[in-house]
Motif scaffolding. Structure first.
Motif, PDB file in Angstrom:
ATOM      1  N   ARG A  89       0.862  -1.182   0.000  1.00  0.00           N
ATOM      2  CA  ARG A  89       0.000   0.000   0.000  1.00  0.00           C
ATOM      3  C   ARG A  89       0.896   1.228   0.000  1.00  0.00           C
ATOM      4  NH1 ARG A  89      -4.737   0.259  -1.892  1.00  0.00           N
ATOM      5  NH2 ARG A  89      -6.057   1.772  -0.899  1.00  0.00           N
ATOM      6  N   VAL A  90       0.661   2.183  -0.901  1.00  0.00           N
ATOM      7  CA  VAL A  90       1.497   3.375  -1.016  1.00  0.00           C
ATOM      8  C   VAL A  90       0.627   4.615  -1.130  1.00  0.00           C
ATOM      9  CG1 VAL A  90       3.405   2.163  -2.123  1.00  0.00           C
ATOM     10  CG2 VAL A  90       1.681   3.242  -3.528  1.00  0.00           C
ATOM     11  N   VAL A  91       1.242   5.750  -0.810  1.00  0.00           N
ATOM     12  CA  VAL A  91       0.646   7.057  -1.065  1.00  0.00           C
ATOM     13  C   VAL A  91       1.559   7.737  -2.070  1.00  0.00           C
ATOM     14  CG1 VAL A  91      -0.025   9.264  -0.065  1.00  0.00           C
ATOM     15  CG2 VAL A  91      -0.311   7.170   1.254  1.00  0.00           C
ATOM     16  N   TYR A  92       0.998   8.218  -3.174  1.00  0.00           N
ATOM     17  CA  TYR A  92       1.797   8.823  -4.225  1.00  0.00           C
ATOM     18  C   TYR A  92       1.118  10.077  -4.749  1.00  0.00           C
ATOM     19  CZ  TYR A  92      -1.452   6.677  -7.521  1.00  0.00           C
ATOM     20  OH  TYR A  92      -2.573   6.320  -8.210  1.00  0.00           O
ATOM     21  N   ASP A  93       1.905  10.914  -5.365  1.00  0.00           N
ATOM     22  CA  ASP A  93       1.428  12.140  -6.004  1.00  0.00           C
ATOM     23  C   ASP A  93       1.222  11.821  -7.482  1.00  0.00           C
ATOM     24  OD1 ASP A  93       0.966  14.658  -6.988  1.00  0.00           O
ATOM     25  OD2 ASP A  93       2.783  15.560  -6.164  1.00  0.00           O
ATOM     26  N   PRO A  94      -0.006  11.913  -8.003  1.00  0.00           N
ATOM     27  CA  PRO A  94      -0.231  11.566  -9.407  1.00  0.00           C
ATOM     28  C   PRO A  94       0.592  12.414 -10.378  1.00  0.00           C
ATOM     29  CG  PRO A  94      -2.322  11.798  -8.256  1.00  0.00           C
ATOM     30  CD  PRO A  94      -1.250  12.261  -7.320  1.00  0.00           C
ATOM     31  N   ARG A  95       0.926  13.637  -9.986  1.00  0.00           N
ATOM     32  CA  ARG A  95       1.752  14.490 -10.857  1.00  0.00           C
ATOM     33  C   ARG A  95       3.190  14.008 -10.913  1.00  0.00           C
ATOM     34  NH1 ARG A  95       0.189  20.397  -8.573  1.00  0.00           N
ATOM     35  NH2 ARG A  95      -2.038  19.989  -8.298  1.00  0.00           N
ATOM     36  N   ARG A  96       3.697  13.534  -9.783  1.00  0.00           N
ATOM     37  CA  ARG A  96       5.080  13.050  -9.693  1.00  0.00           C
ATOM     38  C   ARG A  96       5.085  11.728  -8.924  1.00  0.00           C
ATOM     39  NH1 ARG A  96       9.008  17.562  -7.676  1.00  0.00           N
ATOM     40  NH2 ARG A  96      10.478  15.943  -8.226  1.00  0.00           N
ATOM     41  N   PRO A  97       4.877  10.625  -9.625  1.00  0.00           N
ATOM     42  CA  PRO A  97       4.790   9.336  -8.941  1.00  0.00           C
ATOM     43  C   PRO A  97       6.075   8.925  -8.224  1.00  0.00           C
ATOM     44  CG  PRO A  97       3.951   9.172 -11.176  1.00  0.00           C
ATOM     45  CD  PRO A  97       4.575  10.522 -11.044  1.00  0.00           C
ATOM     46  N   ASN A  98       7.208   9.479  -8.634  1.00  0.00           N
ATOM     47  CA  ASN A  98       8.452   9.126  -7.938  1.00  0.00           C
ATOM     48  C   ASN A  98       8.484   9.722  -6.536  1.00  0.00           C
ATOM     49  OD1 ASN A  98       8.752  11.758  -8.792  1.00  0.00           O
ATOM     50  ND2 ASN A  98      10.903  11.525  -9.329  1.00  0.00           N
ATOM     51  N   ARG A  99       7.563  10.615  -6.233  1.00  0.00           N
ATOM     52  CA  ARG A  99       7.420  11.163  -4.890  1.00  0.00           C
ATOM     53  C   ARG A  99       6.351  10.330  -4.190  1.00  0.00           C
ATOM     54  NH1 ARG A  99       5.361  16.934  -5.126  1.00  0.00           N
ATOM     55  NH2 ARG A  99       7.428  17.373  -5.859  1.00  0.00           N
ATOM     56  N   ALA A 100       6.713   9.142  -3.785  1.00  0.00           N
ATOM     57  CA  ALA A 100       5.768   8.221  -3.175  1.00  0.00           C
ATOM     58  C   ALA A 100       6.374   7.648  -1.909  1.00  0.00           C
ATOM     59  CB  ALA A 100       5.425   7.101  -4.154  1.00  0.00           C
ATOM     60  N   MET A 101       5.510   7.032  -1.118  1.00  0.00           N
ATOM     61  CA  MET A 101       5.958   6.486   0.154  1.00  0.00           C
ATOM     62  C   MET A 101       5.085   5.287   0.509  1.00  0.00           C
ATOM     63  SD  MET A 101       6.283   8.715   3.536  1.00  0.00           S
ATOM     64  CE  MET A 101       7.007   8.087   4.988  1.00  0.00           C
ATOM     65  N   VAL A 102       5.711   4.238   1.001  1.00  0.00           N
ATOM     66  CA  VAL A 102       4.966   3.059   1.416  1.00  0.00           C
ATOM     67  C   VAL A 102       4.224   3.397   2.703  1.00  0.00           C
ATOM     68  CG1 VAL A 102       5.167   0.684   2.199  1.00  0.00           C
ATOM     69  CG2 VAL A 102       6.586   1.482   0.324  1.00  0.00           C
ATOM     70  N   GLY A 103       2.948   3.063   2.731  1.00  0.00           N
ATOM     71  CA  GLY A 103       2.117   3.310   3.905  1.00  0.00           C
ATOM     72  C   GLY A 103       0.751   3.815   3.499  1.00  0.00           C
ATOM     73  N   THR A 104      -0.031   4.187   4.490  1.00  0.00           N
ATOM     74  CA  THR A 104      -1.360   4.726   4.242  1.00  0.00           C
ATOM     75  C   THR A 104      -1.329   6.240   4.413  1.00  0.00           C
ATOM     76  OG1 THR A 104      -2.004   4.496   6.548  1.00  0.00           O
ATOM     77  CG2 THR A 104      -2.437   2.609   5.099  1.00  0.00           C
ATOM     78  N   GLU A 105      -2.428   6.892   4.043  1.00  0.00           N
ATOM     79  CA  GLU A 105      -2.500   8.349   4.209  1.00  0.00           C
ATOM     80  C   GLU A 105      -2.366   8.741   5.677  1.00  0.00           C
ATOM     81  OE1 GLU A 105      -6.140   9.531   2.330  1.00  0.00           O
ATOM     82  OE2 GLU A 105      -5.286   9.384   0.321  1.00  0.00           O
ATOM     83  N   LYS A 106      -2.877   7.903   6.561  1.00  0.00           N
ATOM     84  CA  LYS A 106      -2.806   8.177   7.999  1.00  0.00           C
ATOM     85  C   LYS A 106      -1.357   8.149   8.493  1.00  0.00           C
ATOM     86  CE  LYS A 106      -4.881   6.635  12.323  1.00  0.00           C
ATOM     87  NZ  LYS A 106      -5.774   5.656  12.944  1.00  0.00           N
ATOM     88  N   THR A 107      -0.562   7.172   8.034  1.00  0.00           N
ATOM     89  CA  THR A 107       0.833   7.090   8.472  1.00  0.00           C
ATOM     90  C   THR A 107       1.665   8.230   7.881  1.00  0.00           C
ATOM     91  OG1 THR A 107       1.393   5.561   6.681  1.00  0.00           O
ATOM     92  CG2 THR A 107       0.800   4.598   8.804  1.00  0.00           C
ATOM     93  N   VAL A 108       1.361   8.634   6.651  1.00  0.00           N
ATOM     94  CA  VAL A 108       2.080   9.756   6.041  1.00  0.00           C
ATOM     95  C   VAL A 108       1.781  11.043   6.794  1.00  0.00           C
ATOM     96  CG1 VAL A 108       2.245  11.178   3.955  1.00  0.00           C
ATOM     97  CG2 VAL A 108       2.285   8.698   3.773  1.00  0.00           C
ATOM     98  N   LEU A 109       0.522  11.254   7.164  1.00  0.00           N
ATOM     99  CA  LEU A 109       0.151  12.449   7.923  1.00  0.00           C
ATOM    100  C   LEU A 109       0.834  12.463   9.286  1.00  0.00           C
ATOM    101  CD1 LEU A 109      -1.557  15.012   8.124  1.00  0.00           C
ATOM    102  CD2 LEU A 109      -3.416  13.609   8.996  1.00  0.00           C
ATOM    103  N   ALA A 110       0.896  11.315   9.959  1.00  0.00           N
ATOM    104  CA  ALA A 110       1.555  11.239  11.267  1.00  0.00           C
ATOM    105  C   ALA A 110       3.051  11.533  11.132  1.00  0.00           C
ATOM    106  CB  ALA A 110       1.340   9.863  11.883  1.00  0.00           C
TER     107      ALA A 110
END
Length: 147
Positions: A89-110
């Motif tokens: 499961r990843v969170v990514y920016d559709p404009r720049r997919p290389n700017r992504a991170m493994v995790g959920t939106e909740k973990t990215v926000l934390a």
């Protein structure tokens, strides 16, 4: 006494400058996380390659985007990664997919909130310390001119 205050000012500049220098890497991470918090989309990515970098596992992921496009990114991990072909499961920016991170939106926000707290603390410490040190050096360094 004036010379001692000037030396203390120089030491304060070094300590405050070090605190500001430490924040440079955090700023890049914080900007990446901010973009993911603002424009991030949660999705799935498939790992397609593992290698070793800086004593960590580098796991390469591929995200399938709308319209048949795909985006690649990698993430460094300390633990043994899942086998090639596993879905994460990843969170990514559709404009720049290389700017992504493994995790959920909740973990990215934390993680974003914790990183901004550290940056605010170090910047809030470094800037006044450098300013105070500069003031001490400016006021007391030029006063001992005769000896």
């Amino acid at each position: 006494m004036a010379r001692a205050l000037a030396v203390i000012g120089a030491l304060l500049i070094v300590v405050g400058g070090f605190a500001l220098f430490v924040t440079i890497g955090g700023i890049a991470l914080c900007l990446k996380l901010r973009a993911l918090v603002r424009r991030g989309v949660e999705g799935d990515a498939v790992s397609y390659h593992h290698d070793w970098m800086n004593k960590k596992y580098r796991v390469h992921y591929r995200i399938d985007l709308d319209g048949g496009r795909s985006g690649d990114f990698y993430e460094l991990q300390v633990t043994q990664p899942e086998p090639v072909g596993s879905v994460a499961r990843v969170v990514y920016d559709p404009r720049r997919p290389n700017r992504a991170m493994v995790g959920t939106e909740k973990t990215v926000l934390a993680k974003y909130r914790s990183e901004t707290g550290v940056l605010k603390y170090l910047t809030g410490f470094g800037v006044p310390v450098v300013a105070l040190g500069s003031l001490l050096v400016a006021l007391f360094d030029g006063s001992g001119g005769g000896s």
